[in-house]
Design a protein around this motif. Structure first.
Motif, PDB file in Angstrom:
ATOM      1  N   ARG A  29      44.834  46.263  37.723  1.00 19.51           N
ATOM      2  CA  ARG A  29      46.777  46.608  39.239  1.00 19.51           C
ATOM      3  C   ARG A  29      46.865  48.159  38.984  1.00 19.51           C
ATOM      4  O   ARG A  29      46.292  48.442  37.506  1.00 19.51           O
ATOM      5  CB  ARG A  29      47.562  45.976  38.219  1.00 19.51           C
ATOM      6  N   GLU A  81      45.371  39.760  44.431  1.00 18.45           N
ATOM      7  CA  GLU A  81      46.035  40.479  42.659  1.00 18.45           C
ATOM      8  C   GLU A  81      45.635  39.995  41.304  1.00 18.45           C
ATOM      9  O   GLU A  81      46.134  38.474  41.442  1.00 18.45           O
ATOM     10  CB  GLU A  81      47.369  41.240  42.860  1.00 18.45           C
ATOM     11  N   ASP A  82      45.904  40.570  40.172  1.00 19.59           N
ATOM     12  CA  ASP A  82      45.909  39.756  38.897  1.00 19.59           C
ATOM     13  C   ASP A  82      44.205  39.658  39.557  1.00 19.59           C
ATOM     14  O   ASP A  82      44.854  37.987  38.537  1.00 19.59           O
ATOM     15  CB  ASP A  82      46.439  39.425  39.085  1.00 19.59           C
ATOM     16  N   HIS A  83      43.178  39.702  39.652  1.00 16.81           N
ATOM     17  CA  HIS A  83      41.980  38.985  39.584  1.00 16.81           C
ATOM     18  C   HIS A  83      40.946  39.690  39.476  1.00 16.81           C
ATOM     19  O   HIS A  83      40.648  41.070  39.796  1.00 16.81           O
ATOM     20  CB  HIS A  83      41.697  38.064  41.414  1.00 16.81           C
ATOM     21  N   HIS A 382      43.306  45.590  31.145  1.00 10.44           N
ATOM     22  CA  HIS A 382      42.351  44.348  32.386  1.00 10.44           C
ATOM     23  C   HIS A 382      41.224  43.946  30.947  1.00 10.44           C
ATOM     24  O   HIS A 382      40.884  43.339  31.128  1.00 10.44           O
ATOM     25  CB  HIS A 382      42.409  45.070  33.231  1.00 10.44           C
ATOM     26  N   LYS A 515      40.946  33.447  38.561  1.00 13.59           N
ATOM     27  CA  LYS A 515      42.569  33.398  38.036  1.00 13.59           C
ATOM     28  C   LYS A 515      43.237  33.017  37.296  1.00 13.59           C
ATOM     29  O   LYS A 515      43.998  32.834  36.511  1.00 13.59           O
ATOM     30  CB  LYS A 515      43.168  33.532  39.580  1.00 13.59           C
ATOM     31  N   ARG A 518      42.058  33.997  33.897  1.00 14.50           N
ATOM     32  CA  ARG A 518      42.666  35.259  33.670  1.00 14.50           C
ATOM     33  C   ARG A 518      44.192  34.769  33.398  1.00 14.50           C
ATOM     34  O   ARG A 518      44.662  35.931  32.794  1.00 14.50           O
ATOM     35  CB  ARG A 518      42.840  36.465  34.581  1.00 14.50           C
ATOM     36  N   THR A 519      44.470  34.263  33.785  1.00  9.14           N
ATOM     37  CA  THR A 519      45.982  33.847  33.884  1.00  9.14           C
ATOM     38  C   THR A 519      46.488  33.440  32.804  1.00  9.14           C
ATOM     39  O   THR A 519      47.327  33.415  31.689  1.00  9.14           O
ATOM     40  CB  THR A 519      46.592  33.216  34.880  1.00  9.14           C
ATOM     41  N   ASN A 522      45.829  36.479  29.658  1.00  9.01           N
ATOM     42  CA  ASN A 522      47.050  36.857  29.358  1.00  9.01           C
ATOM     43  C   ASN A 522      48.181  36.837  28.576  1.00  9.01           C
ATOM     44  O   ASN A 522      49.194  37.511  28.098  1.00  9.01           O
ATOM     45  CB  ASN A 522      46.947  37.111  31.377  1.00  9.01           C
TER      46      ASN A 522
END
Lengths: 528, 187
Positions: A29, A81-83, A382, A515, A518-519, A522
């Motif tokens: 990011r 974003e955030d991928h 990340h 995604k 990842r989410t 996170n």
């Protein structure tokens, strides 16, 4: 759209690009899908092993990015974003508006054809002898350069350029002298727009990097034909000596090496170059990152002069140099780069260094606790997500550790049953490079890269061990076991449950699955 | 709703050919027992389905698996079986005439009463005949020769099984964790 033209010069440049590619896979990011990085690898060594590994990593990343995001970007014009794999790594040919091409060619190829091309041939040395007034030039070159045969350690005029400059910047400087007339440079200059940036990675102690870096900077700053380019914001990672070489052995001789590389001269060469840069490069580059390692901490590598036998293991210095590229683009606190120009020179050029804590007592390698919060914000958070993703992907989805129930909701929604060995998943397998039981697809992928770094930089446990529980990822970090109070957030079933919830309403594209993982990761790692 | 049960072997014979066909007719056709037990079977089945899928498989990943589904299916079938059996068999309480025993008795005594009321000239032979029939039926029941409760329980369980399986494949797509439940080897 933000664009960065990334010149990676020589073996060090290629190795840094390989590290950078692995970092970008983790999804940095704010380098979302509207950020383009255009790598251009420069090395006369046609078959250099490090260059090949970097190119393989770039092409693999590019394939994955294309399969995950390109169609979506075309049809929905949305920014990701955030991928993982979200930053667009693309070749100069692809973005060329004058002569577009779909080739993923990240290499700046020189006209080194045939079996051999010597430095003398490159500069037309023999034709100078009988041509006045070139005879004076001929005599000057004769006095400056050694004419030992090509298989001599001192060969200069007869040096075969197929294998690079063998640590001779005095050769590289001449070869790169007309760089701005090269078709590739012209292609770059014509496609450079206002607001684009340039970053150059090179070593200061080799032949290609130490010659190429000033050549490119001068070509950019001195050519008024391209005003946007002349005022470009330029960053550079200058890598100081960071490894030693073992003495040349029989294997190297069999590979055709001549003993031309003198590792003991690295420091002195670096000092000379630094003295020259102080009055030149430091004033022409907006942000220059000097990265090196003290003598005592340097790794020792096998002697190799180049070609396919040069495959140095990934090094922490290259890791830091790659993070310098990110730092330049992201410029977290706004102080590491100033784009203000005056007479085509930076008004406030900055020289930056990097420091980390020493390894913790009893440890020989750095871990996540040795870096300050800015490094975590920029990169390590990340990278941790990607490492956890790699383990979950391999051990659960692909079944290395446990067999996921084929009736799991997200498994059905994304139709993974017949797809995990094909398409983008086959590409991800190659990028990670790991197969079950520690076998490898290749010698350049993510697991291989982390293994190579682990001697000096041990951030994660990427493989399940007997110390691990059978069904969780609590040992993902190298420096600690994730403590559990109450429910275990890193348990496989908790992960699967969370992914089901995250994806319950769709859509069900591969990008959405990655995604979602990842989410979920996170959320779990950020609570620890 | 006897039509739901008459396909079962022997069921039609009860109301057509058996010695106690009048009793069976009164019980199976006139009394509404078939509709009652079928309705209870469906209530149990729908309730367990909704609880399993819309509550369990949405709230808990642990619950959403084929083993639990099989367990719920077995529990549903068992519940339907025992409920149907109990309803059909009935109780000994003469003030609460439910079930085959007492409804038959009630049917018989009702017939007897009506005859006595309607037919002033009913003969004692007729009264004896009805009483004998009733007593023989009761003896059969006491000797556990009456299999109607088990048969109706089996039929209701079969219906419950089929409805449970069919609705499973519909309801599971509306869940967070249960989309693949059941996941059987042949699927």
């Amino acid at each position: 759209m933000e664009r960065l033209f990334l010149f990676a010069i020589g073996g060090t440049g290629a190795r840094v690009v390989r590290s950078l590619t692995m970092m970008l896979a983790s999804g940095i990011r704010p380098l979302g899908s509207d950020t383009q990085i255009i790598p251009i690898i420069i090395d006369h060594d046609a078959s250099n092993g490090d260059k090949s590994r970097a190119l393989n990593a770039l092409e693999s990343y590019s394939n994955i990015h294309s399969k995950l995001y390109n169609d979506a970007i075309t049809t929905h014009a949305s920014k990701f974003e955030d991928h993982f794999f979200m930053t667009n790594l693309t070749s100069l040919s692809t973005i060329d508006t004058h002569k577009p091409s779909c080739t993923t060619d990240f290499e700046w190829r020189f006209n080194v054809t045939g079996d051999k091309r010597t430095f003398a041939q490159e500069i037309g040395y023999s034709s100078m002898a009988g041509t006045s007034p070139m005879t004076l030039t001929h005599d000057l070159i004769e006095s400056l350069y050694d004419d030992s045969p090509y298989n001599s350690a001192d060969a200069e005029l007869e040096l075969d350029l197929h294998k690079g400059f063998k640590g001779n910047p005095n050769i590289g400087t001449v070869v790169f002298h007309n760089l701005r007339k090269d078709s590739r440079f012209i292609q770059f200059a014509k496609n450079f727009k206002a607001g684009d940036k340039v970053f150059i990675i090179s070593s200061i102690f080799g032949g290609t990097g130490s010659a190429g870096f000033p050549a490119i900077v001068n070509a950019i700053r001195e050519d008024a034909s391209y005003p946007n380019l002349q005022n470009a914001q330029i960053g550079a990672a200058v890598v100081l000596p960071y490894f030693k070489l073992q003495p040349m052995n029989q294997t190297a001789i069999e590979h055709g090496d001549t003993g031309a590389i003198h590792a003991e001269a690295f420091n002195s060469k670096a000092k000379e170059a630094l003295g020259a840069y102080k009055e030149s490069m430091n004033q022409l580059v907006n942000s220059i990152y000097y990265i090196g390692q003290p003598d005592n901490d340097r790794q020792t590598y096998n002697y190799n002069e180049g070609s396919q036998f040069q495959e140095n293991p990934a090094n922490i210095v290259e890791f830091i140099a790659a993070s310098a590229v990110l730092d330049f683009i992201v410029n977290q606190d706004g102080t590491h780069s100033d784009p203000t120009m005056l007479d085509h020179k930076p008004k406030n050029p900055k020289a930056l260094e990097f420091a980390s804590d020493k390894p913790r007592p009893g440890k020989s390698s750095l871990d996540l606790t040795c870096f300050d919060p800015s490094m975590h914000n920029l990169l390590l958070t990340h990278l941790s997500l990607f490492a956890a993703f790699a383990r979950f992907y391999r051990e659960v989805l692909k079944g290395d550790r446990r067999e996921i129930a084929k009736g799991e909701t997200f498994y059905l929604n994304f139709m993974l049953k017949d797809r995990l060995t094909k398409g983008v998943y086959a590409d991800i397998d190659k990028f990670l490079c790991e197969k079950p039981r520690g076998e490898k697809f290749n010698n350049w992928g993510f697991y291989q890269w982390m293994d190579e770094l682990s001697k000096e930089l041990k951030l994660y446990n990427l493989r399940h061990s007997s110390a691990d529980s059978k069904d969780d990822l609590r040992r993902i970090y190298a420096h600690k076991v994730i403590a559990v109070t109450g429910s275990n957030p890193m348990k496989d079933s908790e992960m699967i449950s969370a992914i089901n919830k995250e994806t319950k309403n769709g859509p069900y594209t591969d990008a959405d699955l990655l995604k979602a993982i990842r989410t979920v990761l996170n959320k779990k790692l950020s609570t620890i | 709703m006897f039509e739901l049960f008459e396909w079962f072997p022997g069921m039609s014979d009860r109301i057509n050919d058996s010695e106690f066909r009048e009793y069976y007719y009164d019980f199976l056709v006139e009394s509404g027992i078939c509709g009652t037990v079928f309705l209870w079977a469906m209530i149990i089945t729908f309730t367990t389905l909704i609880v399993f899928y819309l509550v369990g498989c949405n709230l808990s990943h642990r619950v959403a698996n084929t083993f639990v589904w099989l367990g719920v299916l077995a529990a549903t079938c068992l519940s339907v079986f025992t409920t149907t059996y109990t309803l059909v068999q009935g109780t000994d309480d003469e003030n609460d005439p439910r079930g085959v025993y007492l409804s038959a008795l009630d049917s018989d005594t009702g017939t007897l009463s009506r005859l006595k009321q309607d037919c002033e000239n009913i003969s004692s032979e007729q009264i004896d005949l009805i009483s004998d029939t009733c007593n023989r039926y009761l003896a059969q029941f006491d000797n556990k020769e009456e299999t109607l409760p088990i048969e109706m329980a089996i039929i209701c369980t079969l219906y419950s099984f089929i409805v449970f399986v069919v609705l499973s494949f519909i309801l599971r797509r509306f869940t967070i964790h249960g989309k693949g439940v059941p996941n059987l080897p042949f699927m």
